[in-house]
Design an enzyme around this catalytic site. Structure first.
Site, mmCIF file in Angstrom:
data_model
loop_
_atom_site.group_PDB
_atom_site.id
_atom_site.type_symbol
_atom_site.label_atom_id
_atom_site.label_comp_id
_atom_site.label_asym_id
_atom_site.label_seq_id
_atom_site.Cartn_x
_atom_site.Cartn_y
_atom_site.Cartn_z
ATOM 1 N N ASP A 257 0.824 -1.216 0.000
ATOM 2 C CA ASP A 257 0.000 0.000 0.000
ATOM 3 C C ASP A 257 0.856 1.263 0.000
ATOM 4 O O ASP A 257 1.983 1.269 0.506
ATOM 5 C CB ASP A 257 -0.922 -0.024 1.229
ATOM 6 C CG ASP A 257 -2.087 0.946 1.075
ATOM 7 O OD1 ASP A 257 -2.360 1.387 -0.061
ATOM 8 O OD2 ASP A 257 -2.718 1.257 2.099
ATOM 9 N N ASN B 23 -10.988 -2.951 -4.984
ATOM 10 C CA ASN B 23 -10.259 -1.958 -5.785
ATOM 11 C C ASN B 23 -10.937 -1.637 -7.124
ATOM 12 O O ASN B 23 -10.600 -0.642 -7.769
ATOM 13 C CB ASN B 23 -8.807 -2.387 -6.021
ATOM 14 C CG ASN B 23 -7.919 -2.242 -4.800
ATOM 15 O OD1 ASN B 23 -7.002 -3.035 -4.578
ATOM 16 N ND2 ASN B 23 -8.162 -1.229 -3.981
HETATM 17 C C1 IPE Z 1 -5.202 -2.686 0.064
HETATM 18 O O1 IPE Z 1 -4.949 -1.350 -0.152
HETATM 19 C C2 IPE Z 1 -5.225 -3.416 -1.245
HETATM 20 C C3 IPE Z 1 -3.932 -3.566 -1.906
HETATM 21 C C4 IPE Z 1 -2.789 -3.136 -1.455
HETATM 22 C C5 IPE Z 1 -3.967 -4.274 -3.145
HETATM 23 P P1 IPE Z 1 -6.132 -0.291 -0.290
HETATM 24 O O2 IPE Z 1 -5.492 1.015 -0.537
HETATM 25 O O3 IPE Z 1 -7.128 -0.751 -1.290
HETATM 26 O O4 IPE Z 1 -6.794 -0.363 1.147
HETATM 27 P P2 IPE Z 1 -7.694 0.713 1.912
HETATM 28 O O5 IPE Z 1 -8.747 1.176 0.956
HETATM 29 O O6 IPE Z 1 -6.801 1.826 2.326
HETATM 30 O O7 IPE Z 1 -8.240 -0.017 3.093
HETATM 31 C C1 IPE Z 2 -1.764 0.098 -3.302
HETATM 32 O O1 IPE Z 2 -1.487 1.448 -3.382
HETATM 33 C C2 IPE Z 2 -2.003 -0.519 -4.652
HETATM 34 C C3 IPE Z 2 -3.391 -0.913 -4.904
HETATM 35 C C4 IPE Z 2 -4.352 -0.891 -4.037
HETATM 36 C C5 IPE Z 2 -3.720 -1.360 -6.254
HETATM 37 P P1 IPE Z 2 -2.639 2.516 -3.387
HETATM 38 O O2 IPE Z 2 -3.023 2.803 -4.803
HETATM 39 O O3 IPE Z 2 -3.758 2.125 -2.510
HETATM 40 O O4 IPE Z 2 -1.900 3.779 -2.787
HETATM 41 P P2 IPE Z 2 -2.504 4.853 -1.781
HETATM 42 O O5 IPE Z 2 -3.009 4.117 -0.593
HETATM 43 O O6 IPE Z 2 -3.604 5.549 -2.521
HETATM 44 O O7 IPE Z 2 -1.361 5.733 -1.474
HETATM 45 MG MG MG Z 3 -4.104 2.401 -0.538
#
Ligand code: IPE
Ligand code: IPE
Ligand code: MG
Length: 248
Positions: free
Chosen positions: A28, A76
């Site tokens: 993340d 997602n």
């Molecule tokens: C968790 O991250 C999913 C992945 C890293 C693939 P998210 O960014 O989707 O999680 P939330 O929304 O902050 O809980």
């Molecule tokens: C994790 O990074 C990757 C996926 C969930 C696909 P994020 O895209 O959630 O990154 P932040 O949390 O917005 O910084």
């Molecule tokens: Mg995220």
């Protein structure tokens, strides 16, 4: 370039037995990493993919047996279409490079998640990448795609229900061990450490079943910046934990 290591043994030193066998990683912070630099969020996803390659190689080097990396959750899909499309393109291109990336490396690559969502082309690329590494006996590298812990448990329950309906088991005999064999990671060592960077303190539907007794480790580092030193710190902390599994 990566997965240079063939047969590795855990790092020399006292903490040998304490190296986690199976690490789950919630990758993340890609979006925030890019935004901080005035870049499009997709640049963060790209950099995050490079980080994953480094970290997998390092895990192999220190004797970790399996890594499961959360790349895309069942939730997602709610992101803007352009971002979802860009992530899916990236993942597809990654899979297309499987021969180049995994060829000659002792790694077992797998994709876990609800794969029914993917079209034949994408699914074929997944299967190809899995097949070319299936005969290896080195580190297991799972990518979680369209993965949700609740989805995984629901699918296992559904399969058990079908077994009962078709007379293969009586409903009262369906227990934890029975469901466990329908979980995506049933043939991997238990997940013993879950790492979540980016300053968020939640599982976000990752490995809910498998996390029952996993150690949890958090850090403020955004995933694209996550380094081998960060992994060392997670592993050191893991080694210092007292895992009681309900005992005393
Ligand atoms: C968790 O991250 C999913 C992945 C890293 C693939 P998210 O960014 O989707 O999680 P939330 O929304 O902050 O809980
Ligand atoms: C994790 O990074 C990757 C996926 C969930 C696909 P994020 O895209 O959630 O990154 P932040 O949390 O917005 O910084
Ligand atoms: Mg995220």
């Amino acid at each position: 370039m990566w997965f240079k290591t063939k047969k590795t043994s855990p790092k020399k030193g006292g903490a040998k037995a304490a190296v986690p066998k199976h690490i789950g990683i919630i990758m993340d912070g890609n979006g925030r990493w890019a935004q901080k630099r005035g870049l499009p969020r997709t640049a963060g996803h790209k950099k995050g993919a490079d980080t994953l390659e480094r970290i997998i190689e390092y895990c192999d080097k220190i004797g970790v047996k399996a890594v499961t990396a959360y790349a895309f959750s069942t939730e997602n899909w709610s992101r803007p279409k352009e971002e979802v499309d860009a992530i899916m393109d990236m993942l597809y291109n990654y899979l297309l490079q499987a021969d180049k990336k995994f060829g000659g490396r002792n790694i077992r690559f797998r994709v876990i998640g609800d794969l029914s969502r993917f079209d034949d082309k994408f699914f074929g690329a997944i299967r190809h990448a899995e097949e070319i590494t299936a005969g290896n006996d080195g580190i297991i590298f799972n990518i979680a795609l369209n993965y949700g812990g609740r989805r995984e448990i629901a699918q296992a329950a559904s399969r058990a229900a079908r077994d009962a309906a078709e007379g293969r088991i009586s409903p009262e005999k369906i227990d934890e061990d029975y469901l466990a064999k329908y979980m995506y990671l049933s043939d991997c060592p238990s997940v013993d450490l879950i790492i979540r960077p980016s300053g968020e303190y939640r599982l976000s539907n990752f490995l809910l079943w498998e996390a029952a007794y996993a150690e949890l480790w958090f850090s403020d580092t955004l995933w694209p910046d996550f380094s081998e030193r960060d992994l060392d710190r997670a592993v050191e902390d893991f080694a210092a934990r007292n895992r009681r599994f309900g005992g005393i």
